[in-house]
Write an enzyme that holds these catalytic residues in place. Structure first.
Site, mmCIF file in Angstrom:
data_model
loop_
_atom_site.group_PDB
_atom_site.id
_atom_site.type_symbol
_atom_site.label_atom_id
_atom_site.label_comp_id
_atom_site.label_asym_id
_atom_site.label_seq_id
_atom_site.Cartn_x
_atom_site.Cartn_y
_atom_site.Cartn_z
ATOM 1 N N LYS A 49 0.815 -1.213 0.000
ATOM 2 C CA LYS A 49 0.000 0.000 0.000
ATOM 3 C C LYS A 49 0.852 1.270 0.000
ATOM 4 C CE LYS A 49 -3.610 -2.621 0.008
ATOM 5 N NZ LYS A 49 -3.034 -3.922 0.366
ATOM 6 N N TYR A 260 -12.326 -14.815 3.041
ATOM 7 C CA TYR A 260 -11.288 -13.845 3.378
ATOM 8 C C TYR A 260 -10.754 -14.079 4.789
ATOM 9 C CZ TYR A 260 -9.124 -9.312 4.329
ATOM 10 O OH TYR A 260 -8.258 -8.315 4.673
ATOM 11 N N TYR A 286 -2.998 -12.820 2.840
ATOM 12 C CA TYR A 286 -2.739 -12.520 1.425
ATOM 13 C C TYR A 286 -1.580 -13.353 0.868
ATOM 14 C CZ TYR A 286 -5.587 -8.363 2.372
ATOM 15 O OH TYR A 286 -6.603 -7.524 2.728
HETATM 16 C C1 LIG Z 1 -3.823 -5.118 0.121
HETATM 17 C C2 LIG Z 1 -2.943 -6.295 0.051
HETATM 18 C C3 LIG Z 1 -2.895 -7.092 -1.107
HETATM 19 C C4 LIG Z 1 -3.771 -6.899 -2.290
HETATM 20 O O1 LIG Z 1 -3.523 -5.739 -3.019
HETATM 21 P P1 LIG Z 1 -4.736 -5.067 -3.790
HETATM 22 O O2 LIG Z 1 -4.142 -3.938 -4.484
HETATM 23 O O3 LIG Z 1 -5.728 -4.677 -2.727
HETATM 24 O O4 LIG Z 1 -5.343 -6.086 -4.707
HETATM 25 C C5 LIG Z 1 -2.008 -8.154 -1.138
HETATM 26 N N1 LIG Z 1 -1.226 -8.425 -0.077
HETATM 27 C C6 LIG Z 1 -1.249 -7.699 1.050
HETATM 28 C C7 LIG Z 1 -0.366 -8.104 2.170
HETATM 29 C C8 LIG Z 1 -2.117 -6.595 1.163
HETATM 30 O O5 LIG Z 1 -2.127 -5.887 2.291
#
Ligand SMILES: *Cc1c(COP(=O)(O)O)cnc(C)c1O
Length: 332
Positions: A49, A260, A286
């Site tokens: 991010k 999720y 993720y």
């Molecule tokens: C937000 C996030 C993602 C996904 O990215 P997006 O741009 O929201 O698709 C992947 N991995 C982590 C650790 C994240 O925080």
């Protein structure tokens, strides 16, 4: 190709390094695996991010704003990085988080509090549904709020990942590598949309493969519809003559049926195999799921041994501490 240069506030440490995961690749008897370390973007445990926030916060400054408002789940990495960026730049930050306040904050939430964010708890709404209302209240008390969308995923945030492709391209060239696939976790879409625009803008030959982690992010519209929209908006904002359609996006949806943030044997195995072979930590929500997907694809012989897969580590590691129980659990 000359893209329009958007204002960017430098807050991260770039370029992020690339590791060659030789031991993991050997353990899987698979292709060469490189890892792009966006878990090392430099701000309060890093993460993807930060790339989006560099552009979003520059836009906030341009609009004379002094307060960042965003939302997500209690363990949102996006919220934690937004809060840390706000601290680093002397802005206020209001986080609109789903759920109820825990007795003792941990993981990302602990960091949100340490860096001084104000938290608003919203019960069952974990995607910032009450943000407009909170922003209105801030405005009426004299603050100048800037709303950052869920996951920072719009055409401004996504520009960070267009730029990331230019960064990667340079690194690949410097190392004399050929990358055949780029694999990453995909959730709110800004990462995949930006990489897809960047692939065209900077002529990256690798195929992009998103691993879906969240099945109900966008209600009725398909995730690929969402990606197409963000990518086209981003291309337009950057003055790139390109028109994306659904077929430009590969998203593997088959690894998220548990929903999720639900950790099962896929994520547990990926996290421990990567940790044991490389000393590198993935996160439970993720990157653990995305690496689990990559391992499954390797076992299904979707890559040959002389191909190179670059796994984009998008961050999220502070969450491992709040998922200790499910990481230690046995079975599925
Ligand atoms: C937000 C996030 C993602 C996904 O990215 P997006 O741009 O929201 O698709 C992947 N991995 C982590 C650790 C994240 O925080």
């Amino acid at each position: 190709m000359g893209l329009i240069e958007l204002p960017r506030e430098k807050i991260g440490l770039f370029p992020t390094p690339i590791n060659d995961l030789k031991r993991l690749s050997k353990a899987l008897d698979g292709p060469r695996i490189l890892m792009k370390r966006d878990d090392q973007t430099g701000l309060a445990f890093g993460g993807n991010k930060v790339r989006k926030l560099e552009y979003l916060i520059a836009d906030a400054f341009r609009n004379g704003c002094d307060t960042l408002v965003t939302g997500g789940a209690a363990q949102s990495n996006h919220c934690r990085q937004t809060a840390a960026a706000a601290a680093a730049l002397g802005l206020s930050c209001h986080l609109v988080l789903g759920g109820e306040p825990p007795d003792i904050p941990d993981g990302n939430l602990l960091i949100d509090i340490l860096v001084g964010a104000t938290i608003h708890w919203t019960g069952p709404l974990r995607k910032g549904e009450s943000i407009p209302e909170i922003a209105d209240e801030l405005s009426s008390s004299g603050d100048k709020p800037y709303i950052i969308p869920y996951g920072g995923s719009n055409s401004i945030g996504s520009a960070g990942f267009v730029n990331a492709v230019s960064e990667l391209k340079q690194q690949i060239m410097d190392r004399g590598e050929k990358v055949d696939y780029v694999v990453f976790a995909s959730s709110s879409g800004g990462t995949q949309a930006g990489l897809t625009v960047g692939k065209i803008a900077y002529d990256l030959s690798a195929q992009l493969i998103g691993i879906g982690v969240d099945k109900d992010t966008f209600g009725h519209a398909s995730f690929e519809d969402q990606l197409t929209g963000i990518a086209n908006d981003t291309a337009e904002r950057l003055g790139l003559d390109a028109n994306f359609s659904l077929s430009d996006f590969i998203v593997k949806h088959e690894y998220m049926e548990k929903g999720y943030g639900v950790v099962g044997s896929l994520e547990r195995e990926a996290i421990s195999l990567t940790a044991e072979n490389e000393g590198i930590l993935l996160d439970p929500v993720y990157t653990g799921r995305a690496m689990g997907g990559l391992m499954d694809m390797i076992r299904n012989k979707e890559f040959t041994k002389n191909e190179t897969v670059l796994f984009w580590h998008t961050g999220g590691t502070p969450a491992i501490f709040s998922y200790a129980q499910s990481l230690m659990a046995a079975g599925t």
